[in-house]
Design an enzyme around this catalytic site. Structure first.
Site, mmCIF file in Angstrom:
data_model
loop_
_atom_site.group_PDB
_atom_site.id
_atom_site.type_symbol
_atom_site.label_atom_id
_atom_site.label_comp_id
_atom_site.label_asym_id
_atom_site.label_seq_id
_atom_site.Cartn_x
_atom_site.Cartn_y
_atom_site.Cartn_z
ATOM 1 N N ASP A 8 0.779 -1.263 0.142
ATOM 2 C CA ASP A 8 0.064 0.123 -0.044
ATOM 3 C C ASP A 8 0.671 1.187 -0.126
ATOM 4 O O ASP A 8 2.091 1.152 0.413
ATOM 5 C CB ASP A 8 -0.855 -0.037 1.154
ATOM 6 N N TYR A 40 -0.773 8.493 -2.383
ATOM 7 C CA TYR A 40 -0.816 8.328 -3.921
ATOM 8 C C TYR A 40 -2.230 9.070 -4.356
ATOM 9 O O TYR A 40 -2.061 9.249 -5.917
ATOM 10 C CB TYR A 40 -0.830 6.854 -4.318
ATOM 11 N N GLY A 41 -3.318 9.039 -3.532
ATOM 12 C CA GLY A 41 -4.691 9.460 -4.277
ATOM 13 C C GLY A 41 -4.629 10.815 -5.168
ATOM 14 O O GLY A 41 -5.369 10.903 -6.041
ATOM 15 N N CYS A 71 -4.231 -1.497 -2.195
ATOM 16 C CA CYS A 71 -4.297 -0.235 -2.319
ATOM 17 C C CYS A 71 -5.467 0.267 -3.475
ATOM 18 O O CYS A 71 -4.852 -0.547 -4.754
ATOM 19 C CB CYS A 71 -3.111 0.644 -2.709
ATOM 20 N N ASN A 72 -6.301 0.746 -3.385
ATOM 21 C CA ASN A 72 -7.230 1.135 -4.562
ATOM 22 C C ASN A 72 -6.683 1.815 -5.606
ATOM 23 O O ASN A 72 -6.746 1.684 -6.685
ATOM 24 C CB ASN A 72 -8.755 1.795 -4.127
ATOM 25 N N THR A 73 -5.769 3.060 -5.255
ATOM 26 C CA THR A 73 -5.368 3.723 -6.378
ATOM 27 C C THR A 73 -4.412 3.164 -6.937
ATOM 28 O O THR A 73 -4.516 3.340 -8.344
ATOM 29 C CB THR A 73 -4.537 4.926 -5.474
ATOM 30 N N GLU A 156 -4.178 9.693 8.104
ATOM 31 C CA GLU A 156 -2.795 9.671 8.669
ATOM 32 C C GLU A 156 -2.207 10.670 9.430
ATOM 33 O O GLU A 156 -1.269 10.248 10.303
ATOM 34 C CB GLU A 156 -2.069 9.688 7.272
ATOM 35 N N CYS A 190 -11.109 2.519 -0.478
ATOM 36 C CA CYS A 190 -9.900 3.084 -0.287
ATOM 37 C C CYS A 190 -9.496 2.408 1.106
ATOM 38 O O CYS A 190 -10.271 2.205 1.852
ATOM 39 C CB CYS A 190 -9.830 4.505 -0.026
ATOM 40 N N THR A 191 -8.251 1.612 1.146
ATOM 41 C CA THR A 191 -8.263 0.757 1.991
ATOM 42 C C THR A 191 -7.807 1.644 3.488
ATOM 43 O O THR A 191 -7.684 1.057 4.538
ATOM 44 C CB THR A 191 -6.691 -0.004 1.781
ATOM 45 N N HIS A 192 -7.709 2.712 3.233
ATOM 46 C CA HIS A 192 -7.702 3.597 4.720
ATOM 47 C C HIS A 192 -8.991 3.856 5.238
ATOM 48 O O HIS A 192 -8.773 4.005 6.558
ATOM 49 C CB HIS A 192 -7.222 4.976 4.349
#
Ligand code: DGL
Length: 272
Positions: A8, A40-41, A71-73, A156, A190-192
């Site tokens: 990720d 990265y988004g 990570c989806n992005t 974050e 989004c994995t966050h």
């Protein structure tokens, strides 16, 4: 043989890793967070591809035969090119999988109204990957997307539980639901975002379900490994987990606990 690589941009993939470890505890895992270059988004297609490829190569060099882009992005912007262009050249017998397809496959069986909301980073939304993939599996569905550029920085920086952070989050939810009042299923693309799940459930109308990807991805990986013994045979099984970060290791170890990973002792990695 080697561990399953889990990648990720930062911490978000830890929400996927914890579900992989619950569903497939016998495997070894090597997590890599590119925290030094996250988020990265909001990065361009080319940059996300370049960074993701560097991470995949690093995980291959460390013995992984299978890498999950948690990570989806990265799944939206880099997976296809890596699978089609890079793998045949650099590692024809190794595999890289993403997190968008497993969610897209199953979502049609969860929604009752066939109106699905996607919350994700600007990069994932602009790629239209969810709309395209869900369209392949559930053509009768209407997919409505909304980008949440503030959510990853809020998470974050531990500001997602502050009053100001929650106001941002609430506004994004309202904007999504205003776009289509028939939405009954929201995918956290989004994995966050799973760290926000309980809060989101407390603010959406009761008929709206919030879907996070961890369990879905874990089930899909279990199925994949069963169908692909030629890959499974290269995945070592000693129930170990190791962590790599491109940023400060102490900071990573402390913050990892927010994302469902305790007792983390990471090592530093330079990606290039
Ligand atoms: N966790 C990543 C995702 O699933 C992205 C976070 C970022 O913007 O770096 O999209």
């Amino acid at each position: 043989m080697g561990p399953i690589g889990v990648f990720d941009s930062g911490y978000g993939g830890l929400t996927i890793l914890s579900e992989l470890r619950k569903r497939l505890p016998q495997y070894d895992y090597l997590y890599l967070g590119d925290n030094a270059r996250a988020p990265y988004g909001t990065r361009s297609f080319d940059v996300v591809y370049e960074f993701t490829l560097q991470a995949v190569k690093e995980l291959f060099d460390r013995g992984c035969h299978l890498v999950i882009l948690a990570c989806n992005t990265a799944s939206a912007k880099a997976l296809r090119t890596i699978q089609q262009k890079d793998l045949p050249v650099i590692a024809p017998n190794r595999r890289v999988l993403g997190v968008i397809r497993p969610s897209a496959e199953i979502i049609g069986s969860i929604t009752k109204t066939n109106h699905i909301g996607i919350l994700a980073t600007p990069g994932t939304v602009s790629s239209n990957s969810y709309t395209i993939e869900i369209g392949n599996f559930s053509p009768e569905s209407t997919v409505v997307q909304h980008a949440c550029p503030m959510w990853v920085p809020l998470i974050e920086n531990h500001e997602h539980e502050t009053h100001a952070g929650q106001e941002f989050i609430q506004k994004d939810i309202e904007t999504l639901l205003e776009k289509d009042r028939q939405i009954d299923t929201i995918v956290l693309g989004c994995t966050h975002y799973p760290v926000l799940k309980a809060y989101l459930e407390s603010i959406v109308p009761s008929h709206v379900q919030i879907i996070s990807q961890g369990k879905i991805v874990a089930e899909s990986l279990a199925d994949y490994l069963e169908r692909h013994p030629e890959i499974d045979q290269f995945c070592s099984k000693n129930s170990s987990v190791q962590y790599l970060t491109s940023e400060n290791t102490n900071e990573f170890d402390t913050n990892a606990s927010i994302f469902a990973a305790d007792d983390v002792k990471s090592s530093h990695v330079s990606l290039h």
